[in-house]
Scaffold this active site. Structure first.
Site, PDB file in Angstrom:
ATOM      1  N   LYS A  60       0.842  -1.200   0.000  1.00 14.13           N
ATOM      2  CA  LYS A  60       0.000   0.000   0.000  1.00 14.13           C
ATOM      3  C   LYS A  60       0.882   1.257   0.000  1.00 14.13           C
ATOM      4  CE  LYS A  60      -0.137  -0.425   4.996  1.00 14.13           C
ATOM      5  NZ  LYS A  60      -0.839  -1.037   6.125  1.00 14.13           N
ATOM      6  N   TYR A 270      17.351  30.584   5.530  1.00 12.34           N
ATOM      7  CA  TYR A 270      16.329  31.435   6.139  1.00 12.34           C
ATOM      8  C   TYR A 270      16.638  31.689   7.605  1.00 12.34           C
ATOM      9  CZ  TYR A 270      13.271  30.982   2.071  1.00 12.34           C
ATOM     10  OH  TYR A 270      12.736  31.053   0.813  1.00 12.34           O
TER      11      TYR A 270
HETATM   12  C1  LIG Z   1       0.027  -1.870   6.745  1.00 13.42           C
HETATM   13  C2  LIG Z   1      -0.495  -3.155   7.223  1.00 13.42           C
HETATM   14  C3  LIG Z   1       0.363  -4.246   7.395  1.00 13.42           C
HETATM   15  C4  LIG Z   1       1.867  -4.132   7.314  1.00 13.42           C
HETATM   16  O1  LIG Z   1       2.337  -3.631   8.560  1.00 13.42           O
HETATM   17  P1  LIG Z   1       3.882  -3.365   8.866  1.00 13.42           P
HETATM   18  O2  LIG Z   1       3.884  -2.907  10.272  1.00 13.42           O
HETATM   19  O3  LIG Z   1       4.326  -2.297   7.924  1.00 13.42           O
HETATM   20  O4  LIG Z   1       4.604  -4.628   8.652  1.00 13.42           O
HETATM   21  C5  LIG Z   1      -0.204  -5.467   7.712  1.00 13.42           C
HETATM   22  N1  LIG Z   1      -1.551  -5.599   7.873  1.00 13.42           N
HETATM   23  C6  LIG Z   1      -2.393  -4.554   7.743  1.00 13.42           C
HETATM   24  C7  LIG Z   1      -3.848  -4.755   7.956  1.00 13.42           C
HETATM   25  C8  LIG Z   1      -1.899  -3.305   7.435  1.00 13.42           C
HETATM   26  O5  LIG Z   1      -2.731  -2.251   7.342  1.00 13.42           O
END
Ligand SMILES: *Cc1c(COP(=O)(O)O)cnc(C)c1O
Length: 367
Positions: A60, A270
């Site tokens: 994702k 800045y």
């Molecule tokens: C993002 C996510 C993961 C991965 O988690 P990490 O801590 O990055 O390994 C696994 N399961 C779900 C439901 C997630 O939203």
């Protein structure tokens, strides 16, 4: 000619017609290098640590900002067969890169359009509520995943609703839950594992999945048949147990655009928050907070050149940062430096999480 010599209506002779051939875009002055071997090694390490379970991959947010188009085929070649995204748009973007492997969409269907889209592209919706279960069945049903809430109180079906006929009617591949404190030694972990185990006995499904990256390190009783690492794939080290097993994947580099000599009393950037105490050389690099190198790195971040440390001087601006070249006097305009961005170290130094450090990297990096 813009103004014809006669004042009559312009004819085509009055204008030069240019055919515009889009020129090749020059390479970016900042680069995000993805270490393909490290990424594949991390997936294999996490798959091994998952024991009899297989490791999937959370890709994702554009593979946590690294670029899903680059990361997903490498993961697929390493052996990954289950990819997780949050949005339907991400599932569509991923399709060309995973060569028939499965995609599960964590947000699930919010309306009939999402459900129809899931069917059209063959992605599994993760059903998170009774509303979503009914939407999916109304769309004709078919294979899906089910997320049950065991204590994070985020997205997920309350356990009290597991017996509902809409839930019982689902064709469930993966029964998921998500740990709230996997990177800590918390009593919540065994409690969530127990509730997930109860849920597994109450609804038919093919595979169980509980562990994110840190959850994998909690041991076999947390693995089920499928684990869902994200952060650790990309070089994040969520807990001490993974130290030494996970390799850094991201290397950030920026070009020096200008070199200047400072004299005692000269202020940099800045608000002149850095003042030179004596003569020194400084370099201006093409990296700023618009690229995700946030202002918190002002007078705090470090660039590297052959192991030599080049501290950030003064404020980080939107598109550039000034660094101290004292330790690398030969560096000149057009040379490149590396950004110190080792995730656990950068997280401790910045106060940002390793997740944020990855996902905030902007799209001006050449990848
Ligand atoms: C993002 C996510 C993961 C991965 O988690 P990490 O801590 O990055 O390994 C696994 N399961 C779900 C439901 C997630 O939203």
């Amino acid at each position: 000619m813009l103004f014809p010599p006669s004042f009559g209506a312009p004819t085509s002779d009055d204008y030069a017609i240019a055919v515009i051939i889009p020129p090749e875009i020059p390479p970016a002055a900042l680069r995000l290098e993805l270490d393909a071997h490290a990424l594949a090694n991390n997936w294999r390490a996490l798959d091994r640590l998952s024991g009899v379970a297989s490791a999937g991959a959370a890709v994702k947010a554009d593979a946590y900002g690294l670029g899903a188009a680059q990361a997903a085929p490498l993961l697929r070649d390493a052996g990954c067969r289950d990819f997780f995204v949050a949005h339907w748009s991400e599932a569509a973007a991923l399709l060309p890169y995973i060569d028939g492997a499965a995609i599960a969409v964590l947000h699930g269907p919010l309306n009939a359009g999402d459900a129809a889209f899931a069917k059209a592209i063959g992605a599994r919706p993760v059903i998170n509520s009774l509303h979503q279960a009914r939407l999916w069945l109304d769309a004709g049903g078919g294979r899906c995943d089910l997320m049950v809430d065991t204590g994070i109180n985020r997205l997920g079906l309350p356990l009290s609703e597991l017996g509902d006929e809409a839930v019982q009617a689902l064709d469930i591949d993966v029964l998921l839950s998500h740990l709230a404190s996997a990177e800590e030694d918390s009593p919540l972990n065994p409690r969530q594992r127990g509730l997930w185990g109860d849920a597994r006995r109450r609804v038919a499904h093919r595979r169980g999945s509980l562990a994110n990256s840190a959850g994998i390190a909690l041991g076999a009783t947390y693995h089920g048949e499928l684990t869902r690492p994200g952060l650790a794939l990309y070089g994040g080290i969520p807990c001490a147990a993974m130290d030494g097993k996970i390799q850094q994947v991201v290397v950030l580099k920026a070009a020096i655009m200008q070199v200047r000599d400072l004299s005692a009393g000269d202020g940099v950037g800045y608000n002149s928050t850095f003042i030179a105490e004596g003569p020194m050389r400084a370099g201006v690099i093409a990296l700023g907070y618009a690229d995700g190198y946030l202002r918190g790195w002002s007078s705090k971040g470090t660039m590297l050149s052959n192991g030599r440390r080049l501290p950030v001087l003064g404020r980080v601006s939107m598109d550039m940062t000034v660094i101290d070249l004292s330790a690398a006097p030969e560096l000149a305009e057009g040379d490149w430096v590396e950004v110190e961005y080792t995730l656990p170290i950068a997280a401790a130094a910045s106060g940002l999480s390793q997740y944020e450090l990855l996902t905030l990297l902007g799209d001006r990096f050449g990848r």
